[in-house]
Design a protein around this motif. Structure first.
Motif, mmCIF file in Angstrom:
data_model
loop_
_atom_site.group_PDB
_atom_site.id
_atom_site.type_symbol
_atom_site.label_atom_id
_atom_site.label_comp_id
_atom_site.label_asym_id
_atom_site.label_seq_id
_atom_site.Cartn_x
_atom_site.Cartn_y
_atom_site.Cartn_z
ATOM 1 N N ALA A 162 3.294 19.535 28.713
ATOM 2 C CA ALA A 162 2.109 18.698 28.552
ATOM 3 C C ALA A 162 0.838 19.541 28.524
ATOM 4 O O ALA A 162 -0.085 19.294 27.734
ATOM 5 N N LEU A 163 0.789 20.559 29.364
ATOM 6 C CA LEU A 163 -0.375 21.443 29.395
ATOM 7 C C LEU A 163 -0.508 22.208 28.075
ATOM 8 O O LEU A 163 -1.614 22.418 27.569
ATOM 9 N N GLY A 164 0.636 22.612 27.504
ATOM 10 C CA GLY A 164 0.601 23.297 26.220
ATOM 11 C C GLY A 164 0.026 22.422 25.130
ATOM 12 O O GLY A 164 -0.807 22.858 24.319
ATOM 13 N N LEU A 165 0.440 21.149 25.087
ATOM 14 C CA LEU A 165 -0.072 20.221 24.088
ATOM 15 C C LEU A 165 -1.571 19.990 24.279
ATOM 16 O O LEU A 165 -2.344 19.976 23.309
ATOM 17 N N VAL A 166 -1.986 19.821 25.524
ATOM 18 C CA VAL A 166 -3.405 19.602 25.818
ATOM 19 C C VAL A 166 -4.259 20.782 25.342
ATOM 20 O O VAL A 166 -5.303 20.608 24.714
ATOM 21 N N LEU A 167 -3.793 22.006 25.605
ATOM 22 C CA LEU A 167 -4.573 23.186 25.223
ATOM 23 C C LEU A 167 -4.600 23.395 23.711
ATOM 24 O O LEU A 167 -5.603 23.830 23.152
ATOM 25 N N LEU A 168 -3.497 23.073 23.036
ATOM 26 C CA LEU A 168 -3.478 23.184 21.580
ATOM 27 C C LEU A 168 -4.486 22.232 20.948
ATOM 28 O O LEU A 168 -5.233 22.606 20.027
ATOM 29 N N LEU A 169 -4.551 21.006 21.446
ATOM 30 C CA LEU A 169 -5.486 20.036 20.872
ATOM 31 C C LEU A 169 -6.919 20.283 21.337
ATOM 32 O O LEU A 169 -7.872 20.001 20.608
ATOM 33 N N PHE A 170 -7.081 20.807 22.546
ATOM 34 C CA PHE A 170 -8.416 21.205 23.007
ATOM 35 C C PHE A 170 -8.980 22.290 22.092
ATOM 36 O O PHE A 170 -10.139 22.235 21.679
ATOM 37 N N TYR A 171 -8.145 23.254 21.744
ATOM 38 C CA TYR A 171 -8.562 24.321 20.836
ATOM 39 C C TYR A 171 -8.916 23.755 19.462
ATOM 40 O O TYR A 171 -9.894 24.168 18.836
ATOM 41 N N LEU A 172 -8.136 22.800 19.006
ATOM 42 C CA LEU A 172 -8.411 22.167 17.720
ATOM 43 C C LEU A 172 -9.778 21.487 17.741
ATOM 44 O O LEU A 172 -10.542 21.556 16.766
ATOM 45 N N GLY A 173 -10.104 20.826 18.849
ATOM 46 C CA GLY A 173 -11.417 20.198 18.983
ATOM 47 C C GLY A 173 -12.552 21.203 18.961
ATOM 48 O O GLY A 173 -13.622 20.942 18.395
ATOM 49 N N LEU A 174 -12.347 22.371 19.569
ATOM 50 C CA LEU A 174 -13.377 23.414 19.546
ATOM 51 C C LEU A 174 -13.669 23.872 18.116
ATOM 52 O O LEU A 174 -14.809 24.202 17.778
ATOM 53 N N GLU A 175 -12.637 23.914 17.270
ATOM 54 C CA GLU A 175 -12.790 24.366 15.888
ATOM 55 C C GLU A 175 -13.373 23.293 14.978
ATOM 56 O O GLU A 175 -13.943 23.594 13.933
#
Length: 397
Positions: A54-67
């Motif tokens: 779950a943490l991996g998914l959260v960080l992947l989408l958090f990074y997507l939001g930053l971009e």
């Protein structure tokens, strides 16, 4: 956990030598070392990796939001909605039709509509990073489609839950859908008008404090989103969207890289743990048929999005192949279907379908040029590129 990290690293290093993307290799590591494959079992219960996943998914989408900058969202809102709606209409519609064609039941068809219709946000993000296409023009519609999918996802789950649970209350379904939509609207307003306040709250020169702050905000908002019936990933995405527009955005983008890569690998590893290879032969032909349907619909959707944005066959091929993979949401639906007591063929079908596309998607995205050549205008575009290339001068004497 240490063994999981090392196994993923070893397979990824081997794959890098022969030009394979890391995503299917991380998944393969989970399959080989999970409880469903004969031999050494590293993780006997896939739920033990649930929080890391779950943490991996959260960080992947958090990074997507930053971009994905707010300016892009404001400037391309109409085209984003149109391309996202086109993608969903083609893929969800095809998934629903495919589900009825299988004849497994109405509830099963409604589940398959979501399975075949929604891309994997995690794999799409990883593909964009691995292929170095985050700065490409066609990445904006790709991210826009992902955002539209996540909004649809919240409403779809709210409507599907009472159907699977056998609830007869239309009011309950409407209430759940309204709660999810209201929370999404609140997040959108915060992203639109709260950036300046958020920027002040996160403004610090200390990298340690900044990491703790953005990580806490992303994970906390993911949990709140889930409580409101919205996908946890969309909450993390919105936090990234807000922080990416602040003065701390570039530093956060740099600091989150190692966290994204490490825990993203665990997301795909845990995904592999849930797959039982022994169940796949029983649903082989439906899986292959579903993959063929998804390939066709993604090409049509890619052409449609490229037309909306005025792109040629090259970007259309990139859009089609990047959005091809299915993943985390399909597995959530498989779990919901199993709990609801739906057709027992549904879970192995979803696992096989997701596995094939999780492998095929990154491979196809890395070779999207092959698809571009056969799309309308592909040969003409290639000929123009060759004509524009400088010719070598003939040797003198």
């Amino acid at each position: 956990m240490g063994g999981a990290f090392l196994a993923a690293a070893v397979l990824a290093r081997v794959g890098a030598r022969i030009g394979l993307p890391t995503i299917p290799l991380f998944i393969l590591a989970g399959i080989l070392l999970g409880p469903h494959t004969p031999g050494f079992v590293l993780v006997s219960d896939p739920h033990e990796m649930e929080m890391l996943s779950a943490l991996g998914l959260v960080l992947l989408l958090f990074y997507l939001g930053l971009e994905f900058h707010l300016d892009d969202l404001k400037a391309g809102g109409r085209r984003m909605a149109l391309s996202g709606g086109t993608y969903l209409a083609l893929n969800v519609g095809a998934g629903l039709g495919f589900g009825f064609a299988l004849g497994w039941g109405t509830s099963e068809a409604l589940v398959l509509a979501g399975v075949l219709g929604i891309s994997s946000s995690a794999i799409v993000t990883k593909v964009l990073v691995d292929t170095g296409r985050l700065g490409n023009a066609e990445t904006k519609p790709i991210l826009g489609i992902i955002v539209v999918e996540d909004i649809f996802l919240a409403l779809y789950l709210a409507a599907l839950q009472p159907i699977l649970s056998g609830a007869d209350s239309l009011g309950s379904a409407v209430l759940d859908g309204g709660k999810a939509f209201a929370f999404l609207l609140l997040l959108a307003l915060a992203a639109r008008f709260g950036t300046r306040i958020v920027g002040r709250l996160f403004d610090t020169r200390d990298d340690e404090l900044l990491v703790i702050s953005f990580l806490g905000a992303a994970v906390f908002m993911a949990g709140v989103s889930e409580w409101f019936g919205v996908a946890d990933a969309i909450g993390a995405f919105m936090v990234g969207l807000m922080l990416g527009s602040t003065t701390s955005g570039p530093r956060i983008l740099k600091l989150v890289h190692p966290l994204r890569d490490a825990f993203g690998a665990m997301f795909f590893f845990a995904f592999g743990l849930s797959i039982d290879p022994g169940d796949l032969p029983t649903v082989l032909w439906p899986v292959l048929a579903a993959v063929a349907v998804t390939l066709v619909m993604n090409v049509l959707a890619g052409l449609g999005a490229a037309r909306i944005y005025g792109f040629g066959p090259g970007p259309a091929a990139n859009i089609s192949t990047t959005l091809l993979a299915r993943g985390e949401f399909a597995l959530i639906l498989a779990t919901m279907a199993a709990v609801a007591g739906l057709d027992e063929r549904l879970s192995p079908f979803i696992a096989g379908y997701v596995l094939v596309l999780a492998v095929l998607g990154p491979l196809a995205a890395g070779r999207s040029g092959w698809l571009a050549r056969v799309l309308p205008g592909g040969r003409a575009e290639r000929a123009a590129e060759r004509a524009a290339e400088p010719r070598e001068s003939a040797p003198v004497g």
